[in-house]
Design a protein around this motif. Structure first.
Motif, PDB file in Angstrom:
ATOM      1  N   ALA A  39       0.805  -1.214   0.000  1.00  0.00           N
ATOM      2  CA  ALA A  39       0.000   0.000   0.000  1.00  0.00           C
ATOM      3  C   ALA A  39       0.839   1.266   0.000  1.00  0.00           C
ATOM      4  O   ALA A  39       0.355   2.331  -0.381  1.00  0.00           O
ATOM      5  N   ASP A  40       2.104   1.171   0.403  1.00  0.00           N
ATOM      6  CA  ASP A  40       2.969   2.351   0.405  1.00  0.00           C
ATOM      7  C   ASP A  40       3.835   2.441  -0.841  1.00  0.00           C
ATOM      8  O   ASP A  40       4.713   3.292  -0.937  1.00  0.00           O
ATOM      9  N   GLY A  41       3.601   1.555  -1.836  1.00  0.00           N
ATOM     10  CA  GLY A  41       4.348   1.606  -3.080  1.00  0.00           C
ATOM     11  C   GLY A  41       5.569   0.719  -3.134  1.00  0.00           C
ATOM     12  O   GLY A  41       6.201   0.596  -4.182  1.00  0.00           O
ATOM     13  N   TRP A  42       5.935   0.080  -2.030  1.00  0.00           N
ATOM     14  CA  TRP A  42       7.093  -0.820  -2.022  1.00  0.00           C
ATOM     15  C   TRP A  42       6.727  -2.149  -2.669  1.00  0.00           C
ATOM     16  O   TRP A  42       5.614  -2.659  -2.518  1.00  0.00           O
ATOM     17  N   LEU A  43       7.703  -2.729  -3.352  1.00  0.00           N
ATOM     18  CA  LEU A  43       7.520  -4.077  -3.877  1.00  0.00           C
ATOM     19  C   LEU A  43       7.439  -5.082  -2.737  1.00  0.00           C
ATOM     20  O   LEU A  43       8.066  -4.911  -1.697  1.00  0.00           O
ATOM     21  N   VAL A  44       6.675  -6.131  -2.965  1.00  0.00           N
ATOM     22  CA  VAL A  44       6.548  -7.205  -1.989  1.00  0.00           C
ATOM     23  C   VAL A  44       6.802  -8.530  -2.696  1.00  0.00           C
ATOM     24  O   VAL A  44       6.273  -8.777  -3.782  1.00  0.00           O
ATOM     25  N   GLU A  45       7.636  -9.346  -2.108  1.00  0.00           N
ATOM     26  CA  GLU A  45       7.840 -10.716  -2.580  1.00  0.00           C
ATOM     27  C   GLU A  45       7.601 -11.664  -1.410  1.00  0.00           C
ATOM     28  O   GLU A  45       7.817 -11.294  -0.247  1.00  0.00           O
ATOM     29  N   TYR A  46       7.181 -12.869  -1.719  1.00  0.00           N
ATOM     30  CA  TYR A  46       6.953 -13.896  -0.705  1.00  0.00           C
ATOM     31  C   TYR A  46       7.933 -15.039  -0.931  1.00  0.00           C
ATOM     32  O   TYR A  46       8.084 -15.530  -2.045  1.00  0.00           O
ATOM     33  N   HIS A  47       8.627 -15.419   0.115  1.00  0.00           N
ATOM     34  CA  HIS A  47       9.582 -16.520   0.075  1.00  0.00           C
ATOM     35  C   HIS A  47       9.181 -17.562   1.109  1.00  0.00           C
ATOM     36  O   HIS A  47       8.517 -17.243   2.093  1.00  0.00           O
ATOM     37  N   VAL A  48       9.593 -18.785   0.880  1.00  0.00           N
ATOM     38  CA  VAL A  48       9.367 -19.860   1.852  1.00  0.00           C
ATOM     39  C   VAL A  48      10.709 -20.227   2.460  1.00  0.00           C
ATOM     40  O   VAL A  48      11.687 -20.472   1.742  1.00  0.00           O
ATOM     41  N   SER A  49      10.767 -20.230   3.767  1.00  0.00           N
ATOM     42  CA  SER A  49      11.972 -20.635   4.475  1.00  0.00           C
ATOM     43  C   SER A  49      11.595 -21.678   5.518  1.00  0.00           C
ATOM     44  O   SER A  49      10.420 -21.900   5.792  1.00  0.00           O
ATOM     45  N   ALA A  50      12.609 -22.332   6.089  1.00  0.00           N
ATOM     46  CA  ALA A  50      12.322 -23.402   7.052  1.00  0.00           C
ATOM     47  C   ALA A  50      13.407 -23.478   8.103  1.00  0.00           C
ATOM     48  O   ALA A  50      14.561 -23.123   7.868  1.00  0.00           O
ATOM     49  N   ASP A  51      13.017 -23.942   9.272  1.00  0.00           N
ATOM     50  CA  ASP A  51      13.955 -24.309  10.324  1.00  0.00           C
ATOM     51  C   ASP A  51      14.101 -25.829  10.279  1.00  0.00           C
ATOM     52  O   ASP A  51      13.094 -26.541  10.209  1.00  0.00           O
ATOM     53  N   ARG A  52      15.335 -26.325  10.309  1.00  0.00           N
ATOM     54  CA  ARG A  52      15.496 -27.783  10.331  1.00  0.00           C
ATOM     55  C   ARG A  52      16.797 -28.157  11.031  1.00  0.00           C
ATOM     56  O   ARG A  52      17.718 -27.358  11.131  1.00  0.00           O
ATOM     57  N   THR A  53      16.856 -29.386  11.481  1.00  0.00           N
ATOM     58  CA  THR A  53      18.017 -29.921  12.180  1.00  0.00           C
ATOM     59  C   THR A  53      18.746 -30.894  11.268  1.00  0.00           C
ATOM     60  O   THR A  53      18.129 -31.824  10.714  1.00  0.00           O
ATOM     61  N   LEU A  54      20.045 -30.672  11.069  1.00  0.00           N
ATOM     62  CA  LEU A  54      20.848 -31.548  10.223  1.00  0.00           C
ATOM     63  C   LEU A  54      21.214 -32.826  10.976  1.00  0.00           C
ATOM     64  O   LEU A  54      21.040 -32.935  12.194  1.00  0.00           O
ATOM     65  N   ALA A  55      21.747 -33.798  10.217  1.00  0.00           N
ATOM     66  CA  ALA A  55      22.085 -35.100  10.804  1.00  0.00           C
ATOM     67  C   ALA A  55      23.140 -34.964  11.895  1.00  0.00           C
ATOM     68  O   ALA A  55      23.168 -35.757  12.843  1.00  0.00           O
ATOM     69  N   ASP A  56      24.019 -33.956  11.769  1.00  0.00           N
ATOM     70  CA  ASP A  56      25.071 -33.791  12.777  1.00  0.00           C
ATOM     71  C   ASP A  56      24.606 -32.964  13.974  1.00  0.00           C
ATOM     72  O   ASP A  56      25.399 -32.622  14.854  1.00  0.00           O
ATOM     73  N   GLY A  57      23.312 -32.640  13.998  1.00  0.00           N
ATOM     74  CA  GLY A  57      22.758 -31.920  15.134  1.00  0.00           C
ATOM     75  C   GLY A  57      22.712 -30.419  14.985  1.00  0.00           C
ATOM     76  O   GLY A  57      22.119 -29.729  15.829  1.00  0.00           O
ATOM     77  N   ARG A  58      23.356 -29.914  13.946  1.00  0.00           N
ATOM     78  CA  ARG A  58      23.314 -28.462  13.750  1.00  0.00           C
ATOM     79  C   ARG A  58      21.906 -28.027  13.357  1.00  0.00           C
ATOM     80  O   ARG A  58      21.194 -28.753  12.674  1.00  0.00           O
ATOM     81  N   ARG A  59      21.549 -26.828  13.783  1.00  0.00           N
ATOM     82  CA  ARG A  59      20.211 -26.296  13.541  1.00  0.00           C
ATOM     83  C   ARG A  59      20.291 -25.150  12.537  1.00  0.00           C
ATOM     84  O   ARG A  59      21.069 -24.212  12.714  1.00  0.00           O
ATOM     85  N   LEU A  60      19.528 -25.255  11.470  1.00  0.00           N
ATOM     86  CA  LEU A  60      19.442 -24.191  10.477  1.00  0.00           C
ATOM     87  C   LEU A  60      18.159 -23.411  10.723  1.00  0.00           C
ATOM     88  O   LEU A  60      17.077 -23.988  10.811  1.00  0.00           O
TER      89      LEU A  60
END
Length: 226
Positions: free
Chosen positions: A154-175
């Motif tokens: 409504a203020d004239g700015w462009l808007v885009e929609y993205h999909v992101s996710a939180d997930r845990t890798l096999a080594d235990g790290r968290r993205l």
């Protein structure tokens, strides 16, 4: 923008409403505030007229008033605003004007003024010095999805929609908020991809992220920020 901020271009009525009592016969919307005052979106109950902001009268200035007179004054203002297009809006937006339409200025390209108008039939238009670009107004998201272009807030700015996710890798790290897909022009397209990912990869917690880009709807470059 916080929930209490007044969006640029929204109508502020001359008629005021009391601060510490409810006017019988008005529908109240959300509370808004601006520099030095606050108020509510209101309209006569059951009227179907678009809401506009009525400022609150401080208790020290309040007089014994007639609720019916306040409602009548607000109705008169809203009907006058709805029946005729404001002077100075683009000719093609004027030609499509109908009761219930709303219009406000937007700014682009370093401060040049444009105009955005939305109509009761769900259509909307944005003009940047020439003919208007038209599209479908998404009232839930507060964006204009152009027929042949991007999505504009409504203020004239462009808007885009993205999909992101939180997930845990096999080594235990968290993205956290790992980009998965996008950009999408509409929230519905992004939600559909989010739901597909949730079904195919249940270990992911997918969500839709909104990214705003350059102010000029014709320019897809520029720093983007969430």
């Amino acid at each position: 923008m916080s929930t209490n901020d007044l969006p640029a271009g929204d109508l502020v009525l001359s008629t005021r409403i009391p601060e510490y009592s409810t006017v019988q016969g008005l529908d109240y919307g959300r509370h808004v505030s601006s520099l030095g005052w606050s108020g509510y979106y209101v309209r006569p109950a059951g009227s179907g007229l678009p809401m506009a902001v009525a400022r609150l009268t401080p208790a020290s200035d309040e007089l014994e008033g007639d609720d019916a007179a306040i409602v009548a004054a607000i109705r008169e203002e809203l009907e006058a605003l709805a029946s005729e297009p404001p002077a100075g809006i683009p000719l093609d937006q004027q030609a499509a004007w109908e009761p219930g339409a709303r219009t406000w200025p937007i700014y682009y390209g370093g401060g040049q003024r444009g105009q955005m108008t939305v109509y009761p039939n769900g259509r909307g238009a944005i003009a940047k010095g020439g003919d208007s670009d038209w599209g479908e107004w998404d009232a839930d998201q507060g964006v204009l999805v152009l027929d042949d272009g991007p999505t504009v807030a409504a203020d004239g700015w462009l808007v885009e929609y993205h999909v992101s996710a939180d997930r845990t890798l096999a080594d235990g790290r968290r993205l956290i908020a790992e980009p998965l897909a996008g950009p999408f022009r509409t929230a519905d397209e992004a939600r559909a991809e989010r739901d597909r990912l949730a079904t195919s990869s249940p270990e992911c917690y997918a969500s839709v992220r909104i990214v705003r880009g350059a102010t000029d709807p014709d320019c897809l470059e520029g720093a983007s920020h969430a």
